[in-house]
Design a protein around this motif. Structure first.
Motif, PDB file in Angstrom:
ATOM      1  N   SER A  93     -25.963  18.491   2.747  1.00 37.48           N
ATOM      2  CA  SER A  93     -25.658  17.635   1.599  1.00 37.48           C
ATOM      3  C   SER A  93     -25.629  16.169   2.001  1.00 37.48           C
ATOM      4  O   SER A  93     -26.036  15.288   1.234  1.00 37.48           O
ATOM      5  N   GLN A 111     -28.270  12.763   1.161  1.00 37.07           N
ATOM      6  CA  GLN A 111     -27.804  11.434   0.751  1.00 37.07           C
ATOM      7  C   GLN A 111     -28.243  10.347   1.723  1.00 37.07           C
ATOM      8  O   GLN A 111     -28.597   9.235   1.307  1.00 37.07           O
ATOM      9  N   TYR A 161     -25.854  21.045  -8.353  1.00 32.28           N
ATOM     10  CA  TYR A 161     -25.089  20.105  -7.523  1.00 32.28           C
ATOM     11  C   TYR A 161     -26.023  19.111  -6.835  1.00 32.28           C
ATOM     12  O   TYR A 161     -25.769  17.898  -6.826  1.00 32.28           O
ATOM     13  N   GLU A 174     -27.598  16.874  -9.819  1.00 28.53           N
ATOM     14  CA  GLU A 174     -26.684  16.075 -10.641  1.00 28.53           C
ATOM     15  C   GLU A 174     -25.693  15.252  -9.824  1.00 28.53           C
ATOM     16  O   GLU A 174     -25.333  14.136 -10.227  1.00 28.53           O
ATOM     17  N   GLN A 175     -25.241  15.783  -8.695  1.00 26.64           N
ATOM     18  CA  GLN A 175     -24.247  15.076  -7.900  1.00 26.64           C
ATOM     19  C   GLN A 175     -24.858  14.263  -6.763  1.00 26.64           C
ATOM     20  O   GLN A 175     -24.395  13.162  -6.476  1.00 26.64           O
ATOM     21  N   THR A 177     -20.936  11.077  -0.161  1.00 30.95           N
ATOM     22  CA  THR A 177     -19.771  11.879  -0.508  1.00 30.95           C
ATOM     23  C   THR A 177     -19.988  13.305  -0.002  1.00 30.95           C
ATOM     24  O   THR A 177     -21.096  13.700   0.334  1.00 30.95           O
ATOM     25  N   ASN A 207     -18.416  17.395  -0.915  1.00 28.69           N
ATOM     26  CA  ASN A 207     -17.485  18.292  -1.589  1.00 28.69           C
ATOM     27  C   ASN A 207     -16.692  19.053  -0.532  1.00 28.69           C
ATOM     28  O   ASN A 207     -17.261  19.635   0.385  1.00 28.69           O
TER      29      ASN A 207
END
Length: 335
Positions: free
Chosen positions: A163, A167, A188, A191-192, A302, A304
């Motif tokens: 993840s 990014q 995820y 959208e995130q 970020t 999660n």
């Protein structure tokens, strides 16, 4: 005398039957030896690479743990006792200790470091300021050598390292394709995390989806190996780069996986494949942290956090991480 609960490796796990291989034990803490530091563990990091430490394999990047040893892993907590003046009592530290309430470490052997206790949430040191973020940064920027405008593919893209690799690639101007399992994870990613394309390897034909990228993909951040690597190799651009970060597909096996069936593409497409291991880069942490902190503060990096409560539930969290049930970084809150 203070008691300490810890997980002990009693036998090599068969598949994901960790309950038969590890047991929760109690000991009276012995006095510290000169040079040792004891940490009251606040959080444990659940990391896929530790699965190989439980196996008898001797060809990994770290020797296997001997049976009867305390299970090892990355810990975050405060120094409770110290026989090393560089690590005073009360300091917030991160290093390779034990799955325990109290971890005892020799700093030079454990990669122990004092970390910033002024961050809004100290769990960031297992997240966007932690080893997974360092791994993502080194793998994408240096090993995969991504450039703005290029296509970057990331496998296990909804996991702790994947993840953040998505990014990092996005922040460096790449177009990002994330591969993950299931519609929730793909939502995820889209959208995130803002990936350009999310591919569900459970329901999509990964190779067919990648074949739609004109000219091929330029870089692949590989957390998985196995069939996914075979799906990516024929769809890479000439002179593409593969950064091999993990081999989740192999961790449940005591024997190595067979080589990629499409290894011929390494020659045909003049690819470069390089494995890397973040402990080789620990000495450069001061170089990475300002960039990562800037992205964290800007909200462009970020993670999660999938948190499980209690040392006694460590194996529940570990299985969630290895089985792909979790999104993001799996941690255990000990204290």
């Amino acid at each position: 005398m203070t008691e300490n609960r810890f997980w002990r490796l009693d036998r090599h796990p068969e598949g994901s039957n960790f309950e038969a291989a590890l047991s929760l034990q109690t000991e009276a803490l012995p006095p510290l030896a000169d040079g040792e530091v004891r940490v009251r563990v606040g959080y444990l990091s659940m990391d896929a690479g530790t699965r190989m430490w439980m196996s008898p394999r001797t060809d990994g990047y770290q020797p296997p743990l001997p049976l009867g040893a305390k299970m090892a892993g990355l810990v975050l907590g405060h120094v409770s006792e110290s026989r090393d003046p560089a690590y005073p009592v009360g300091a917030l530290v991160r290093g390779f200790g034990q799955w325990a309430e109290y971890a005892t470490m020799v700093p030079a052997l454990a990669g122990l470091e004092i970390v910033d206790d002024t961050v809004t949430d100290i769990r960031h040191h297992f997240g966007a300021l932690g080893m997974n973020a360092w791994t993502a940064y080194v793998g994408v920027k240096e090993v995969a050598a991504i450039k703005a405008g290029e296509w970057l593919v990331v496998s296990a893209a909804a996991g702790a390292t994947g993840s953040m690799a998505c990014q990092v690639g996005r922040n460096l101007g790449a177009k990002v394709i994330g591969i993950a399992g299931g519609p929730e994870k793909c939502r995820y990613l889209a959208e995130q995390l803002g990936v350009d394309i999310a591919i569900d390897y459970k329901s999509d034909d990964v190779a067919a989806r990648l074949s739609g990228i004109e000219g091929g993909v330029h870089a692949y951040f590989d957390n998985v190996g196995g069939p996914l690597l075979d799906a990516v190799l024929p769809n890479m651009a000439h002179y593409g780069r593969v950064a091999v970060c993990g081999m989740v597909a192999a961790y449940d096996n005591d024997a190595p996986l067979p080589g990629p069936a499409r290894f011929d593409q390494v020659l045909m497409r003049r690819l470069r494949i390089e494995g890397f291991f973040i402990p080789d880069f620990l000495h450069r942490g001061a170089e990475f942290l300002p960039v990562l902190r800037e992205w964290v503060d800007a909200g462009t990096l970020t993670v999660n956090l999938d948190e499980t409560q209690g040392l006694e539930n460590t194996l529940v969290a570990y299985r969630r991480m290895l089985s792909g049930q979790a999104i993001g970084k799996v941690i255990v809150k000990v204290a």
